[in-house]
Write a protein that holds these residues in place. Sequence first.
Motif, PDB file in Angstrom:
ATOM      1  N   PHE A 160       0.838  -1.200   0.000  1.00 14.29           N
ATOM      2  CA  PHE A 160       0.000   0.000   0.000  1.00 14.29           C
ATOM      3  C   PHE A 160       0.877   1.256   0.000  1.00 14.29           C
ATOM      4  CE2 PHE A 160      -2.667   3.248   2.112  1.00 14.29           C
ATOM      5  CZ  PHE A 160      -3.670   3.310   1.153  1.00 14.29           C
ATOM      6  N   GLY A 161       2.009   1.218   0.698  1.00 12.68           N
ATOM      7  CA  GLY A 161       2.926   2.355   0.710  1.00 12.68           C
ATOM      8  C   GLY A 161       3.509   2.650  -0.659  1.00 12.68           C
ATOM      9  N   VAL A 162       3.822   1.589  -1.410  1.00 17.51           N
ATOM     10  CA  VAL A 162       4.322   1.770  -2.774  1.00 17.51           C
ATOM     11  C   VAL A 162       3.244   2.402  -3.642  1.00 17.51           C
ATOM     12  CG1 VAL A 162       5.055   0.551  -4.853  1.00 17.51           C
ATOM     13  CG2 VAL A 162       6.014  -0.078  -2.645  1.00 17.51           C
ATOM     14  N   TYR A 163       2.035   1.874  -3.551  1.00 17.13           N
ATOM     15  CA  TYR A 163       0.925   2.406  -4.354  1.00 17.13           C
ATOM     16  C   TYR A 163       0.637   3.868  -4.008  1.00 17.13           C
ATOM     17  CZ  TYR A 163      -3.853   3.522  -5.570  1.00 17.13           C
ATOM     18  OH  TYR A 163      -4.975   4.167  -6.031  1.00 17.13           O
ATOM     19  N   LEU A 164       0.459   4.145  -2.733  1.00 16.82           N
ATOM     20  CA  LEU A 164       0.095   5.496  -2.323  1.00 16.82           C
ATOM     21  C   LEU A 164       1.224   6.484  -2.575  1.00 16.82           C
ATOM     22  CD1 LEU A 164      -2.285   7.014  -1.130  1.00 16.82           C
ATOM     23  CD2 LEU A 164      -1.287   6.657   1.128  1.00 16.82           C
TER      24      LEU A 164
END
Length: 69
Positions: free
Chosen positions: A55-59
């Motif tokens: 999720f950190g990569v996506y966001l």
Amino acid sequence: MMAILGAIVLLFRALLLAHGGLTTIGANIFSMAIVGPWVTCGTYRLYHGMGLMAFGVYLGATLGIGRPT
């Protein structure tokens, strides 16, 4: 380092591809080569520390995209 590389790429885009133009080169460098990488890195590190790496990569990638003017 990202600011220098970003400035080179954005200058190339402005001169040879006519994307954005020279009148907005300063705003583009600030938003896409200075603020964007910091936002991306900070968001990734925040969510990676919480155990939510995907999720950190996506966001981070979503928030770090600078919109050229």
